[in-house]
Design an enzyme around this catalytic site. Sequence first.
Site, PDB file in Angstrom:
ATOM      1  N   GLY A 315       4.051  -9.171   2.405  1.00 51.37           N
ATOM      2  CA  GLY A 315       3.422  -8.170   1.545  1.00 51.37           C
ATOM      3  C   GLY A 315       2.378  -7.391   2.320  1.00 51.37           C
ATOM      4  O   GLY A 315       2.524  -7.153   3.519  1.00 51.37           O
ATOM      5  N   GLU A 316       1.330  -6.962   1.614  1.00 49.18           N
ATOM      6  CA  GLU A 316       0.211  -6.215   2.191  1.00 49.18           C
ATOM      7  C   GLU A 316       0.573  -4.789   2.600  1.00 49.18           C
ATOM      8  O   GLU A 316      -0.286  -4.027   2.996  1.00 49.18           O
ATOM      9  CB  GLU A 316      -0.389  -6.926   3.420  1.00 49.18           C
ATOM     10  CG  GLU A 316      -0.888  -8.322   3.181  1.00 49.18           C
ATOM     11  CD  GLU A 316      -1.465  -8.961   4.448  1.00 49.18           C
ATOM     12  OE1 GLU A 316      -1.603  -8.268   5.492  1.00 49.18           O
ATOM     13  OE2 GLU A 316      -1.788 -10.167   4.397  1.00 49.18           O
TER      14      GLU A 316
END
EC number: 2.4.2.21
Length: 347
Positions: A315-316
């Site tokens: 993610g991120e």
Amino acid sequence: MDCSFSADIQTRIDNKTKPLGALGVLEKVALQLALIQSQDQAQAVEEIVIRKPTMLVFAGDHGVAKEGISIAPSEVTQQMVANFLAGGAAINCFCDVNQIEFKVIDCGMLAPIEVMVPEFKSHPNLIEQRLGNGTANFSKQAAMSSEQVALGLEYGARVAQSTIYSGSNLLMFGEMGIGNTSSASALLAALSPLEVNHCVGLGTGINSEQLSRKLKLVAQGVSRCRGLDAKAVLSQVGGFEIVQMVGAFLEAKRLKTPVLVDGFIVSVAAYVATLLDEETRDYMLFAHRSEENGHKFVLESLKAEPLLDLGLRLGEGTGAALALPLLKAAAQFYNKMASFESAGVTV
């Protein structure tokens, strides 16, 4: 989207010094970017310009995380946002190396960042658009009110608009929120033909017992969603960061600005946005195929060809940041590669 210049753009691509289609998906990327930048123009653009690409990481907490279905407790959302602001996360590394502007949006963590790190309250890379102190536990009740959904869509539109007005013509969306794969899985199960077990995966690495519990909890939330429209489903099982991403997708389309989509959770937000306005799809490019269950369906449903397949599940926005050089390469060949005529190459 006005596609009247599509044939002209494709001819320009086909006339480059290469066999037809030899640059594969990059040719489709160039076509899409050129078509987007040709909107409201008198002719197809001769040059694709990528200006001030900006990563927006939307962060929020989830009440369902209290059920122990993630590898980390909810406090980690705030701790990771602090890490983002300190420049120590993977997304910071990838944004730095690819010269990407970076902002993190607090959409509704358990507590504001200044509770943990007071000096970060006025951090230039932090945008506070809090809808609450995390969502409610969607396995037991609605995650948020309809008013919070409406405000979240407005907040998401606001951050997209301000970023574009500040000079960015390419947005990139990432996310951070313990429990948000559960929310994304529930949204997908409620709004698509898929069964819950095809939407729920291991997230960032839960064990089999946690997966079994996660399946049960997601099913409980989805059971309240039968017959509901997309906004009502967001209220039942959505996340503060997800609803703001949906609003940002809608505004990016209104302002005719492309968005480079990260992994499963951002892709589900993109999917929801297309249910609210199908033309948002025209402005989406998809960075990568993640390991999460359900992502394959979302990509296929949106007729998306992800640029990377690296086994990512962080993610991120990391996949989007890693894919940006491919967009730049697509723009560069469109702008600089010789045509058969200009190069004197006969075929």
